[in-house]
Scaffold this motif. Structure first.
Motif, PDB file in Angstrom:
ATOM      1  N   LEU A 124      70.529  18.142  -0.809  1.00  0.00           N
ATOM      2  CA  LEU A 124      69.821  19.422  -0.706  1.00  0.00           C
ATOM      3  C   LEU A 124      69.179  19.600   0.668  1.00  0.00           C
ATOM      4  CD1 LEU A 124      68.096  19.531  -4.216  1.00  0.00           C
ATOM      5  CD2 LEU A 124      70.207  20.688  -3.516  1.00  0.00           C
ATOM      6  N   VAL A 125      68.554  18.559   1.191  1.00  0.00           N
ATOM      7  CA  VAL A 125      67.884  18.695   2.488  1.00  0.00           C
ATOM      8  C   VAL A 125      68.839  18.553   3.670  1.00  0.00           C
ATOM      9  CG1 VAL A 125      65.609  18.060   1.636  1.00  0.00           C
ATOM     10  CG2 VAL A 125      67.107  16.295   2.569  1.00  0.00           C
ATOM     11  N   ARG A 126      70.055  18.131   3.418  1.00  0.00           N
ATOM     12  CA  ARG A 126      71.068  18.067   4.476  1.00  0.00           C
ATOM     13  C   ARG A 126      71.975  19.292   4.474  1.00  0.00           C
ATOM     14  NH1 ARG A 126      72.985  11.740   4.304  1.00  0.00           N
ATOM     15  NH2 ARG A 126      71.089  10.906   5.242  1.00  0.00           N
ATOM     16  N   ASP A 127      71.655  20.256   3.640  1.00  0.00           N
ATOM     17  CA  ASP A 127      72.463  21.479   3.576  1.00  0.00           C
ATOM     18  C   ASP A 127      72.554  22.089   4.971  1.00  0.00           C
ATOM     19  OD1 ASP A 127      73.149  24.347   3.195  1.00  0.00           O
ATOM     20  OD2 ASP A 127      73.049  23.790   1.079  1.00  0.00           O
ATOM     21  N   PRO A 128      73.744  22.512   5.387  1.00  0.00           N
ATOM     22  CA  PRO A 128      73.872  23.118   6.715  1.00  0.00           C
ATOM     23  C   PRO A 128      73.119  24.450   6.845  1.00  0.00           C
ATOM     24  CG  PRO A 128      75.992  23.140   5.567  1.00  0.00           C
ATOM     25  CD  PRO A 128      75.041  22.360   4.715  1.00  0.00           C
ATOM     26  N   ASP A 129      72.777  25.070   5.722  1.00  0.00           N
ATOM     27  CA  ASP A 129      71.984  26.301   5.753  1.00  0.00           C
ATOM     28  C   ASP A 129      70.521  25.892   5.930  1.00  0.00           C
ATOM     29  OD1 ASP A 129      70.285  28.463   4.984  1.00  0.00           O
ATOM     30  OD2 ASP A 129      71.899  29.349   3.803  1.00  0.00           O
ATOM     31  N   PRO A 130      69.924  26.163   7.091  1.00  0.00           N
ATOM     32  CA  PRO A 130      68.564  25.691   7.355  1.00  0.00           C
ATOM     33  C   PRO A 130      67.512  26.265   6.404  1.00  0.00           C
ATOM     34  CG  PRO A 130      69.302  27.157   9.114  1.00  0.00           C
ATOM     35  CD  PRO A 130      70.475  26.914   8.211  1.00  0.00           C
ATOM     36  N   GLN A 131      67.734  27.465   5.880  1.00  0.00           N
ATOM     37  CA  GLN A 131      66.759  28.047   4.954  1.00  0.00           C
ATOM     38  C   GLN A 131      66.773  27.299   3.622  1.00  0.00           C
ATOM     39  OE1 GLN A 131      67.780  32.219   4.982  1.00  0.00           O
ATOM     40  NE2 GLN A 131      66.346  32.628   6.660  1.00  0.00           N
ATOM     41  N   LYS A 132      67.952  26.996   3.117  1.00  0.00           N
ATOM     42  CA  LYS A 132      68.058  26.241   1.862  1.00  0.00           C
ATOM     43  C   LYS A 132      67.443  24.854   2.020  1.00  0.00           C
ATOM     44  CE  LYS A 132      72.184  28.449  -0.033  1.00  0.00           C
ATOM     45  NZ  LYS A 132      73.581  28.220  -0.456  1.00  0.00           N
ATOM     46  N   SER A 133      67.795  24.202   3.117  1.00  0.00           N
ATOM     47  CA  SER A 133      67.267  22.864   3.390  1.00  0.00           C
ATOM     48  C   SER A 133      65.743  22.894   3.481  1.00  0.00           C
ATOM     49  CB  SER A 133      67.861  22.335   4.694  1.00  0.00           C
ATOM     50  OG  SER A 133      67.263  21.126   5.054  1.00  0.00           O
ATOM     51  N   ALA A 134      65.207  23.871   4.196  1.00  0.00           N
ATOM     52  CA  ALA A 134      63.756  23.983   4.374  1.00  0.00           C
ATOM     53  C   ALA A 134      63.047  24.249   3.049  1.00  0.00           C
ATOM     54  CB  ALA A 134      63.432  25.084   5.380  1.00  0.00           C
ATOM     55  N   ARG A 135      63.645  25.080   2.191  1.00  0.00           N
ATOM     56  CA  ARG A 135      63.024  25.361   0.897  1.00  0.00           C
ATOM     57  C   ARG A 135      62.965  24.100   0.037  1.00  0.00           C
ATOM     58  NH1 ARG A 135      66.190  30.413   1.044  1.00  0.00           N
ATOM     59  NH2 ARG A 135      67.699  29.362  -0.299  1.00  0.00           N
ATOM     60  N   ALA A 136      64.026  23.309   0.053  1.00  0.00           N
ATOM     61  CA  ALA A 136      64.035  22.062  -0.716  1.00  0.00           C
ATOM     62  C   ALA A 136      62.990  21.093  -0.159  1.00  0.00           C
ATOM     63  CB  ALA A 136      65.415  21.422  -0.690  1.00  0.00           C
ATOM     64  N   ALA A 153      66.092  24.560  -7.664  1.00  0.00           N
ATOM     65  CA  ALA A 153      65.666  25.974  -7.695  1.00  0.00           C
ATOM     66  C   ALA A 153      65.157  26.407  -6.335  1.00  0.00           C
ATOM     67  CB  ALA A 153      64.594  26.182  -8.761  1.00  0.00           C
ATOM     68  N   ALA A 154      64.329  25.576  -5.707  1.00  0.00           N
ATOM     69  CA  ALA A 154      63.824  25.929  -4.372  1.00  0.00           C
ATOM     70  C   ALA A 154      64.963  26.040  -3.381  1.00  0.00           C
ATOM     71  CB  ALA A 154      62.821  24.853  -3.929  1.00  0.00           C
ATOM     72  N   HIS A 155      65.893  25.132  -3.434  1.00  0.00           N
ATOM     73  CA  HIS A 155      67.059  25.162  -2.551  1.00  0.00           C
ATOM     74  C   HIS A 155      67.823  26.458  -2.712  1.00  0.00           C
ATOM     75  CE1 HIS A 155      71.332  24.155  -1.635  1.00  0.00           C
ATOM     76  NE2 HIS A 155      70.777  23.506  -0.621  1.00  0.00           N
ATOM     77  N   ALA A 156      67.969  26.905  -3.946  1.00  0.00           N
ATOM     78  CA  ALA A 156      68.718  28.130  -4.256  1.00  0.00           C
ATOM     79  C   ALA A 156      67.895  29.391  -4.028  1.00  0.00           C
ATOM     80  CB  ALA A 156      69.203  28.090  -5.703  1.00  0.00           C
ATOM     81  N   GLY A 157      66.587  29.230  -3.784  1.00  0.00           N
ATOM     82  CA  GLY A 157      65.737  30.389  -3.552  1.00  0.00           C
ATOM     83  C   GLY A 157      65.305  31.092  -4.816  1.00  0.00           C
ATOM     84  N   ARG A 158      65.184  30.345  -5.909  1.00  0.00           N
ATOM     85  CA  ARG A 158      64.752  30.926  -7.181  1.00  0.00           C
ATOM     86  C   ARG A 158      63.630  30.096  -7.780  1.00  0.00           C
ATOM     87  NH1 ARG A 158      66.983  27.504 -10.836  1.00  0.00           N
ATOM     88  NH2 ARG A 158      68.915  26.501 -10.252  1.00  0.00           N
ATOM     89  N   GLU A 159      62.967  30.641  -8.755  1.00  0.00           N
ATOM     90  CA  GLU A 159      61.918  29.929  -9.484  1.00  0.00           C
ATOM     91  C   GLU A 159      62.550  28.957 -10.475  1.00  0.00           C
ATOM     92  OE1 GLU A 159      58.455  30.233  -9.274  1.00  0.00           O
ATOM     93  OE2 GLU A 159      58.893  31.411  -7.461  1.00  0.00           O
ATOM     94  N   ALA A 160      61.900  27.811 -10.666  1.00  0.00           N
ATOM     95  CA  ALA A 160      62.410  26.819 -11.614  1.00  0.00           C
ATOM     96  C   ALA A 160      62.102  27.206 -13.042  1.00  0.00           C
ATOM     97  CB  ALA A 160      61.801  25.448 -11.316  1.00  0.00           C
TER      98      ALA A 160
END
Length: 160
Positions: A124-136, A153-160
């Motif tokens: 999750l934190v190595r995702d090439p999408d920096p926003q997804k990685s940062a959220r995780a 959920a944070a990685h995907a930008g949604r509530e758990a």
């Protein structure tokens, strides 16, 4: 043969700790116990060192006395297969006087620091999408025990 092994200094609980740790991980066992002889420095017949394996990795534990104690500068990191393993290890390692720490870290009842991390967190934190990685990463920073569903959920930008 494993050329380098971690050497853990305990006051008097080396054998107890090795028995506890080997009970937690598959492919784990105590391989040798050495006792102090008449020359010391420990009391003759008491446990000096315990050699053991955790999930195939070799360690040595020493009953060296109270002179040195563990601190967070060194920890054992465990890549867990999922939330069930995180939950099981977290509960066992924080029981009987262990302490929860931030971001998946804890101290067990002997004072040894551990990082209990779902292996998926690294993805999750190595995702090439920096926003997804940062959220995780931000979600992890607010946790003690890591919650894989909340991290996803944070990685995907949604509530758990």
């Amino acid at each position: 043969m494993q050329k380098i092994r971690t050497f853990l200094w305990f006051d008097t609980q080396a054998e107890e700790a090795a028995e506890f740790y080997t009970s937690l991980f598959p492919d784990s066992k105590i391989t040798d116990v050495q006792r102090y002889g008449e020359a010391g420095p420990g009391e003759a017949g008491t446990v000096m060192t315990v050699e053991f394996e955790l999930a195939g990795t070799r360690y040595i534990a020493l009953n060296g006395g109270p002179e040195f104690t563990f601190n967070e500068a060194v920890s054992l990191s465990v890549d867990c297969d999922g939330q069930a393993e995180v939950d099981r290890l977290w509960a066992a390692l924080t029981a009987d006087g262990g302490e929860e720490g931030p971001c998946g870290w804890l101290k067990d009842k002997y004072g040894l620091s551990w990082q209990i991390v779902p292996a998926e967190f690294t993805e999750l934190v190595r995702d090439p999408d920096p926003q997804k990685s940062a959220r995780a990463m931000q979600a992890m920073l607010g946790m003690k025990k890591l919650d894989l569903e909340q991290l996803r959920a944070a990685h995907a930008g949604r509530e758990a």
